[in-house]
Each structure stands twice: as structure tokens, then as C-alpha cells.
Design a protein around this motif. Structure first.
Motif, PDB file in Angstrom:
ATOM      1  N   PHE A 106       0.766  -1.299  -0.105  1.00  0.00           N
ATOM      2  CA  PHE A 106       0.076   0.137  -0.040  1.00  0.00           C
ATOM      3  C   PHE A 106       0.911   1.260   0.030  1.00  0.00           C
ATOM      4  O   PHE A 106       0.616   2.226  -0.852  1.00  0.00           O
ATOM      5  N   GLU A 107       2.008   1.193   0.691  1.00  0.00           N
ATOM      6  CA  GLU A 107       2.940   2.418   0.874  1.00  0.00           C
ATOM      7  C   GLU A 107       3.459   2.564  -0.413  1.00  0.00           C
ATOM      8  O   GLU A 107       3.511   3.866  -0.941  1.00  0.00           O
ATOM      9  N   ALA A 110       0.918   4.018  -2.667  1.00  0.00           N
ATOM     10  CA  ALA A 110       0.333   5.419  -2.357  1.00  0.00           C
ATOM     11  C   ALA A 110       1.604   6.473  -2.617  1.00  0.00           C
ATOM     12  O   ALA A 110       1.161   7.584  -3.080  1.00  0.00           O
ATOM     13  N   ARG A 111       2.591   6.188  -2.478  1.00  0.00           N
ATOM     14  CA  ARG A 111       3.883   7.047  -2.786  1.00  0.00           C
ATOM     15  C   ARG A 111       3.848   7.375  -4.380  1.00  0.00           C
ATOM     16  O   ARG A 111       4.282   8.445  -4.926  1.00  0.00           O
ATOM     17  N   TRP A 113       1.010   7.223  -6.395  1.00  0.00           N
ATOM     18  CA  TRP A 113       0.069   8.209  -6.530  1.00  0.00           C
ATOM     19  C   TRP A 113       0.207   9.650  -6.066  1.00  0.00           C
ATOM     20  O   TRP A 113      -0.080  10.418  -6.777  1.00  0.00           O
ATOM     21  N   TYR A 114       0.991   9.618  -4.939  1.00  0.00           N
ATOM     22  CA  TYR A 114       1.537  11.039  -4.463  1.00  0.00           C
ATOM     23  C   TYR A 114       2.255  11.881  -5.411  1.00  0.00           C
ATOM     24  O   TYR A 114       2.190  12.916  -5.610  1.00  0.00           O
ATOM     25  N   LEU A 133      -0.434  10.761   5.885  1.00  0.00           N
ATOM     26  CA  LEU A 133      -0.221   9.386   5.449  1.00  0.00           C
ATOM     27  C   LEU A 133       0.793   8.565   6.207  1.00  0.00           C
ATOM     28  O   LEU A 133       0.617   7.664   7.007  1.00  0.00           O
ATOM     29  N   CYS A 177      -7.444   7.411   0.716  1.00  0.00           N
ATOM     30  CA  CYS A 177      -7.365   5.911   0.514  1.00  0.00           C
ATOM     31  C   CYS A 177      -8.209   5.362  -0.626  1.00  0.00           C
ATOM     32  O   CYS A 177      -7.628   4.398  -1.523  1.00  0.00           O
ATOM     33  N   ILE A 180      -6.319   6.195  -3.846  1.00  0.00           N
ATOM     34  CA  ILE A 180      -4.955   5.390  -3.863  1.00  0.00           C
ATOM     35  C   ILE A 180      -5.372   3.940  -4.380  1.00  0.00           C
ATOM     36  O   ILE A 180      -5.024   3.422  -5.213  1.00  0.00           O
TER      37      ILE A 180
END
Length: 429
Positions: A106-107, A110-111, A113-114, A133, A177, A180
């Protein structure tokens, strides 16, 4: 005719003794157990590729892989062959997919996406997003493969945030979330957006607005500000009065350098780069904002210049004059006046918007432009912000006169088409 191989028995496999060299015990259909010199026993399956080349699949050690398990694996592999699928390639593909799933935590997703979103955000938004986050999400589910996360994990995580009283943050992070997961689906890393199925797992948040006093509360507010029982410094009192008179955003006021204000001409123009919409990375609004100073606002600025005019900012930080005043200073001042939770910096804008429309009779569009709000439709956005400049100057002077009358205890009445008829009693002798 192929040689018939009698199936192995559980006892044969269990009692197989090691030899100096590995040897095989066949179960039939290509399945065998290989006994190693160390005594370990490994289940393998011998088969031929479509081109006739021989290969072997390893099913695993005995007794961890039982005889029944090994035979079921042989059957599965045979079924793949009958479908024209190479069992070895199928195994390698499965391993690769499993490795990719494990790697796409997930991290990590997520990064990614960020990083894609950062160019469209302000520096402040980017910083706050990453901090949130890293504080609330990554420690809980960051190391989990995104495709393997379950609803319950997310619910527990969000409710922990909610339980500490951060209901708004819990709802915002739920939305983050969701974005993401949507990104992961688009990248082929997940099949389902779990957040889309979780509409009711958090407490319903009430629609809230920035705290703001009403027009009827203005006389008391102005009286408290004038008496200064809170013992505020003069620049702070001037800042609050200017917030009332010109209702710019708090940051736009306290971060203003004297270079933007022309006291001789009575002009204050905020460059578009300092405005909220000017800071957008994508399609920033490059319209400078005319503050439109009333006589009263200009008088306050001239008074302020005698106090802070030697420095960079209208409102310098007391500890470091090369930095502007902290946003929290005005909130603390309002609290000391007795308005904690009842009035905010943004509340001055809400107060001005409602009062100018209701009591001075001005059109919404004129007040909206003075607030430097984005036009809500494409037609409106085609017009320059200075379209209502003359009307805005007139409005800001009438607003200042209205506040002055209220503070004196007079009763200002709205006239026609935005003009203000001030009905004042005779001056006290």
C-alpha cells in the motif's frame, strides 16, 4: 506397452532410508519422491514439454506435502497440460505474480499516486498530505500488499483515528485511500476499491462552516475590540479591524509586505502569486487582487506604518521581524476577546459576504469578486476580476461607513441599488 508402476504407500515413503546418493521412488504418472543423502524426501513430478523435452516440477518436502497433496498437485498439472498450458511456465508466472503482489505494498502504491499528484498541489497541501499518510496510514497498512488488504483492516484503522476525536481527518483519509485504491486498479495492481463499499463505517460528519458572528453581534464585537480589555498590542488590533474592513484571507493580510501598499495613492494590490488561486500549480489565476481601500482602512494603514513601516511586513513576527506574523496570533486574540469557537479569520469573510448582501443590498457577484472567489461557471470565468472594480470601491467604502455607524451605535439602513443611507442621531455634545 508402458510399464505399470504400483503406487507408493504411506509407510514406504515414511520409512525410506537415505543412501550415499539421491534415489527416486516412483508413484506413477510421473510422480516420485526423491530421497536425499540427508534423509529429506522431496516430491517431484516428471513431464515432457510440447517439444518433447523432459522437465520436472518440485511440489515440496514430505511430510509437509503429504502423499495426497502431491497426487492432487500432479492432477492439477496434468489438467494444465491437457489445456495446452506449460505447467513449468504456469508455475513461474504464478511466482512472479506473487512476488509483484508482495512488492506492491500500500505504501509503495500510495507514494506513486502521491508523486503523480504533487505537481497539481500547493506546497502546503503536498506537505500535509504526506505527513498525514506517514502518521496515520503507513504504520497500519503500509507494508501490506495492496491487493491483499481486507475491509476489516481499513475499518479498524479509520476508527482508531475517529476515536481520538479526529472525525474530519478520518473522513478525509478515507477519501484519500479511495483515490489510492482507484489508482491501483488503473495500474492493474488491485481489482476492487474497498473504500467504495464503506459508506457508513464512520460516524456521519455534520456539515460545518467556519465560525463567524452575525451582523447582529457586530456592536458587541466592535465595543470589545475598542475597549481592548484583552490588552492586545496595537498592530494586532489594527489587524482585526482591517480583517473587518477588507476581509481578505488571513494569510493574505499578515504576509503583506509594505511594498504592495501605496499610501500616497491609497492603493493596495496583491500580486496574483500570493493569492490562493494564484498558487495553483495547474491553471493558476494570474489576476492581481485590488483590495479597494476605504478611507477608514487607509487611515489604519497609515497609523500602522508609523509602528511597523520601517520593516518588511505590515505585521512582522515579534521574535523575528524578517518573518510575518503567525496566523495563530489572530486566533489567540479572538479567544482573549471571548470569541473562541465563535469567530475565526475566515469568519470575517463570511460576515462581510452575508451582511453586505443582506443589509447593503449588493449583488452576490460583486461581493464574490471582492472575496477573490473563483467564478463558478466558464462564462463568468471569461470576465476579468476588475470588471466590477468601480462598484467594488463604492461597496467597500459603504461597508466601512456601515461598520463605523454600528460602532457609534447608529442605525444604518440599506438604500436603493447598494447605496447606504445612514440614519444617525444628532452627535452627543
Amino acid at each position: 506397452m508402458p510399464k505399470l508402476i504400483p503406487p507408493l504407500t504411506e509407510l514406504q515413503v515414511k520409512n525410506a532410508k537415505p543412501r550415499p546418493k539421491p534415489y527416486k521412488m516412483f508413484d506413477g504418472g510421473g510422480l516420485y519422491v526423491e530421497v536425499m543423502p540427508s534423509g529429506s524426501r522431496i516430491w517431484r513430478w516428471k513431464f515432457r514439454h510440447a517439444d518433447g523435452k523432459e522437465n520436472a516440477l518440485t511440489f515440496g518436502p514430505y511430510p509437509e506435502i503429504s502423499m495426497q497433496d502431491a497426487r492432487e498437485k500432479r492432477l492439477e498439472a496434468r489438467r494444465l497440460q491437457l489445456q495446452g498450458i506449460d505447467p513449468a511456465k504456469h508455475r513461474d508466472d504464478a511466482k512472479r505474480l506473487a512476488a509483484e503482489k508482495a512488492a506492491n505494498t500500500f505504501e509503495k502504491v500510495a507514494r506513486e499516486w502521491y508523486a503523480n499528484k504533487v505537481p497539481t498541489w500547493s506546497e502546503r497541501t503536498s506537505k500535509n498530505m504526506l505527513q498525514r499518510l506517514e502518521a496515520d496510514i503507513f504504520p497500519k497498512i503500509g507494508s501490506r500488499p495492496i491487493a491483499e488488504i481486507k475491509h476489516r483492516e481499513l475499518i479498524v484503522m479509520l476508527r482508531k483515528i475517529e476515536e481520538r476525536g479526529a472525525t474530519e481527518i478520518a473522513h478525509r483519509l478515507k477519501a484519500v485511500c479511495s483515490q489510492i485504491f482507484s489508482y491501483a486498479i488503473q495500474c492493474g495492481l488491485a481489482d476492487r476499491n474497498l473504500m467504495a463499499d464503506m459508506k457508513d463505517v464512520l460516524k456521519t460528519k455534520r456539515a460545518s462552516h467556519y465560525a463567524a458572528i452575525s451582523a447582529d453581534e457586530l456592536p458587541t464585537f466592535l465595543d470589545i475590540l475598542s475597549r481592548n480589555e484583552a490588552r492586545m498590542f496595537e498592530p494586532t488590533r489594527i489587524a482585526l479591524r482591517l480583517m473587518l474592513l477588507i476581509f481578505v484571507r488571513t494569510s493574505e493580510l499578515i504576509e503583506t509586505p509594505w511594498s504592495e501598499v501605496d499610501l500616497e495613492k491609497g492603493e493596495w494590490i496583491i500580486p496574483w502569486q500570493r493569492m490562493k488561486r494564484g498558487k495553483l500549480t495547474v491553471n493558476p489565476d494570474m489576476t492581481n487582487h485590488h483590495v479597494c481601500l476605504s478611507r477608514q482602512a487607509l487611515a489604519l494603514l497609515r497609523q500602522l506604518h508609523t509602528i511597523t513601516g520601517h520593516g518588511i511586513y505590515l505585521f512582522p513576527n515579534q521574535r523575528d521581524h524578517d518573518k510575518p506574523l503567525s496566523n495563530n496570533t489572530l486566533l489567540v486574540a479572538l479567544a482573549r476577546m471571548g470569541y473562541k469557537g465563535r469567530m475565526t479569520g475566515h469568519g470575517f469573510r463570511a460576515l462581510a459576504m452575508s451582511t453586505i448582501k443582506e443589509r447593503l443590498g449588493y449583488r452576490h457577484e460583486v461581493v464574490d469578486r471582492q472575496l477573490a472567489h473563483a467564478p463558478k461557471d466558464k462564462v463568468a470565468s471569461a470576465y476579468d476580476r476588475a470588471q466590477f472594480l468601480t462598484e467594488r470601491r463604492k461597496m467597500m467604502q459603504e461597508w466601512a461607513d456601515y461598520l463605523e455607524a454600528v460602532e457609534r451605535g447608529d442605525t444604518p439602513q440599506p438604500g436603493h441599488h447598494g447605496s447606504l443611507e445612514l440614519v444617525w442621531p444628532a452627535p452627543h455634545r
